[in-house]
Design a protein around this motif. Structure first.
Motif, short mmCIF file in Angstrom:
data_model
loop_
_atom_site.label_atom_id
_atom_site.label_comp_id
_atom_site.label_asym_id
_atom_site.label_seq_id
_atom_site.Cartn_x
_atom_site.Cartn_y
_atom_site.Cartn_z
N ILE A 133 0.80 -1.17 0.09
CA ILE A 133 -0.03 0.07 -0.13
C ILE A 133 0.97 1.08 -0.06
O ILE A 133 2.00 1.46 0.67
N ASN A 134 0.56 2.25 -0.97
CA ASN A 134 1.20 3.57 -0.72
C ASN A 134 0.61 4.63 -1.36
O ASN A 134 -0.81 4.31 -1.87
N PHE A 135 1.04 5.77 -1.30
CA PHE A 135 0.10 7.17 -1.94
C PHE A 135 -1.18 7.45 -1.46
O PHE A 135 -1.88 7.85 -2.03
N ILE A 168 1.81 -4.95 3.35
CA ILE A 168 2.79 -4.10 3.88
C ILE A 168 2.80 -2.79 3.52
O ILE A 168 2.26 -2.38 2.44
N TYR A 169 3.33 -1.98 4.39
CA TYR A 169 3.12 -0.38 4.11
C TYR A 169 4.01 0.29 5.01
O TYR A 169 4.51 -0.30 6.17
N THR A 170 4.44 1.34 4.88
CA THR A 170 5.43 2.21 5.55
C THR A 170 4.71 3.57 5.95
O THR A 170 3.98 4.10 4.96
N ALA A 171 5.00 4.20 6.98
CA ALA A 171 4.47 5.55 7.20
C ALA A 171 5.33 6.23 8.36
O ALA A 171 5.99 5.60 8.95
N ALA A 172 5.28 7.60 7.96
CA ALA A 172 5.96 8.45 9.35
C ALA A 172 5.01 8.48 10.55
O ALA A 172 5.68 8.45 11.64
N ALA A 173 4.04 8.07 10.36
CA ALA A 173 2.96 8.03 11.42
C ALA A 173 3.28 6.82 12.14
O ALA A 173 3.37 5.67 11.77
N VAL A 174 3.14 6.71 13.51
CA VAL A 174 2.95 5.86 14.53
C VAL A 174 1.72 4.97 14.62
O VAL A 174 0.63 5.85 15.12
N TYR A 381 5.23 -1.72 8.63
CA TYR A 381 3.91 -2.37 8.99
C TYR A 381 3.62 -3.72 8.22
O TYR A 381 3.58 -3.41 7.02
N LEU A 382 2.89 -4.51 8.71
CA LEU A 382 2.43 -5.64 8.20
C LEU A 382 0.85 -5.75 8.62
O LEU A 382 0.57 -5.48 9.72
N MET A 411 10.61 0.57 0.11
CA MET A 411 9.43 0.85 -0.56
C MET A 411 9.58 2.38 -1.13
O MET A 411 10.45 3.08 -0.68
N LEU A 412 8.94 2.59 -2.18
CA LEU A 412 9.03 3.86 -2.82
C LEU A 412 8.35 4.93 -2.22
O LEU A 412 7.41 4.72 -1.60
#
Ligand code: NHW
Ligand code: EN5
Length: 412
Positions: A133-135, A168-174, A381-382, A411-412
């Motif tokens: 997941i992105n954008f 799977i995803y990444t974020a600056a948010a906790v 995150y997963l 991740m991009l």
């Protein structure tokens, strides 16, 4: 707090995911998955974005360039280029139904977006099919209306119906709960420009001339046999990277087709079009054996400088995948030389700064090559998957969010 995330199949904070058995958190019963889209706010409707349609990519670029990620004090905003978006959203296996937009019904203006792309990752040697997941982005005037949970529920629904149950995803948010938390590191290439735009500051103990000298780089690369990656290097790089990534707790597994897309897109264009290039890939060919021994790549994202009136941009190279055949104790030297060459090449391509995360083997070169920690972090995150304990000796440096070295996914 976490009213939405509490309801989702993700680990709670302070649950020890490394102790319980690894695997899906919840078994999805397809009878309970709605067959049609969730209802939206009044006056808005679901749509999709076709990344191969120039006009639609333009609309997405317009939304993201005004409303996507900013740093903590809004000094700058990430500005992914239209060609980057087309690249990122057309990886093998992409489907239009997973590039979800929200439009205002009356004007048809795009006001929100979320994307998903299928991928395979290894988690402690188990291969799982996930959606990346992105954008995720919501127009500033539509914030805090619980639209994000709706977008997330909708893409989740569409994945379940296509037999994908993990993400799977990444974020600056906790959020609950990171599997890795990585600091951003920055290596200035054009220090003066960074200083003028507010990206870095002149330390009180230094002078501009000394800062410029500190970040000076040679004008040519140093590793013998380093050259641009070509199409006929793909098999060798696939093999090299696959082997290299195996020892991380979480890592991607790429098919040859995926790797071709990820490393070559835009590389076929003429030199003049290099401003449109999104990804750079280089290999080291052993001059005697003709074997590919190392590989490095980086991608390009501009950031808009928000503080001044000028339309200033920072051109950032992000370290992408790399690999080496060397193992300890030679790995450190080898990787330092390789990344230093990437810095030289990025400077020649007129990037202002080179970013890397504290993951993979990056601790081997970050300090030495004059990267400094930034003020941002990226959490991984997963969704609907418990990592579980490490299975083999190599991965016994078990994944935990204080030690990001076990993360192999970029991740991009
Ligand atoms: S991270 C980049 C995210 N985008 C931005 O930061 C752009 C600027 N910000 C915005 O556009 C890369 C909005 O602020 C967003 C939130 C849209 C962030 N991830 O609508 P509400 C990604 O794209 C939770 C997940 O009122 P808003 C990864 C928040 O905790 N959740 O807020 C995306 C709260 O929930 P809570 C996030 O400010 C991964 C709720 O959203 C989040 O108007 C997505 C509030 O919603 C974030 N980055 O809009 C998950 N930021 O429980 C995918 C906030 O605390 C999961 N929230 O009440 C997997 C799905 C697929 C599964 C398939 C099997
Ligand atoms: C989804 N796949 O916070 C990704 N960037 O450090 C989306 N700081 O650039 C999520 N505030 O420290 C992206 N300069 C999350 C990242 C959000 C963007 C972000 C941080 C990462 C960043 C810069 C600028 C800070 C401006 C003020 C920063 C210092 C560098 C300096 C270089 C010279 C030596 C000292 C340090």
């Amino acid at each position: 707090s976490y009213k939405f995330w509490k309801t989702q199949p993700v680990p709670k904070f302070n649950e020890d995911g490394g102790k319980t058995k690894g695997g899906p958190i919840k078994v999805i019963n397809l009878d309970e998955v709605p067959k049609g889209p969730y209802p939206l706010l009044d006056g808005f409707e679901w749509g999709t974005i076709d990344p191969e349609d120039e006009k639609e990519v333009g609309e997405l670029h317009e939304l993201l360039s005004n409303h996507y990620v900013e740093d903590d004090d809004s000094t700058f905003r990430l500005n992914y280029s239209p060609v980057f978006l087309r690249w990122a959203l057309t990886a093998p296996g992409w489907q239009k139904q997973w590039h979800i937009g929200v439009r205002a019904s009356a004007s048809q203006k795009l006001v929100a977006f979320i994307s998903g792309l299928p991928a395979n990752i290894n988690v402690h040697a188990q291969t799982i099919k996930v959606i990346e997941i992105n954008f995720l982005c919501i127009h500033k005037r539509l914030r805090s209306k619980r639209l994000a949970p709706l977008l997330i529920r909708e893409i989740t629904r569409r994945c379940y119906l296509q037999d994908i149950y993990q993400a799977i995803y990444t974020a600056a948010a906790v959020l609950p709960t990171p599997v890795a938390s990585c600091r951003y590191y920055h290596r200035p290439l054009n220090w003066l420009k960074l200083c003028e735009s507010g990206f870095s500051h002149l330390p009180s103990s230094s002078t501009k001339a000394r800062q410029i000298a500190k970040y000076h780089l040679p004008s040519t690369t140093q590793t013998p046999g380093l050259r641009l990656m070509q199409a006929d290097d793909l098999d060798a790089v696939h093999e090299l990277l696959g082997r290299y990534l195996q020892r991380f707790d979480i890592s991607p597994t790429f098919s040859i087709d995926e790797l071709r897309h990820l490393l070559f897109f835009g590389a076929g264009q003429a030199k003049e079009a290099s401003s449109k290039r999104v990804v750079w890939a280089y290999v080291v060919e052993d001059l005697e054996t003709r074997k590919i021994t190392d590989f490095v790549s980086f991608y390009s994202i501009e950031s808009a400088v928000l503080s001044h009136s000028q339309n200033d941009v920072i051109r950032t190279a992000y370290l992408y995948y790399y690999a080496s055949t060397d193992s300890t104790p030679n790995l450190q030297q080898r990787v330092q030389g390789l990344i230093n060459d990437a810095l030289i090449l990025a400077k020649k391509a007129r990037f202002d700064v080179f970013n890397a995360l504290q993951l993979q083997d990056n601790d081997l070169f970050l300090e030495k090559l004059r990267f400094s920690p930034g003020d941002g972090r990226l959490h991984y995150y997963l969704f609907n998957y418990q990592v579980g304990p490490a299975v083999n000796e190599d991965a016994s440096d078990c994944l935990d969010s204080q030690r990001p070295g076990g993360m192999g996914v970029v991740m991009l």
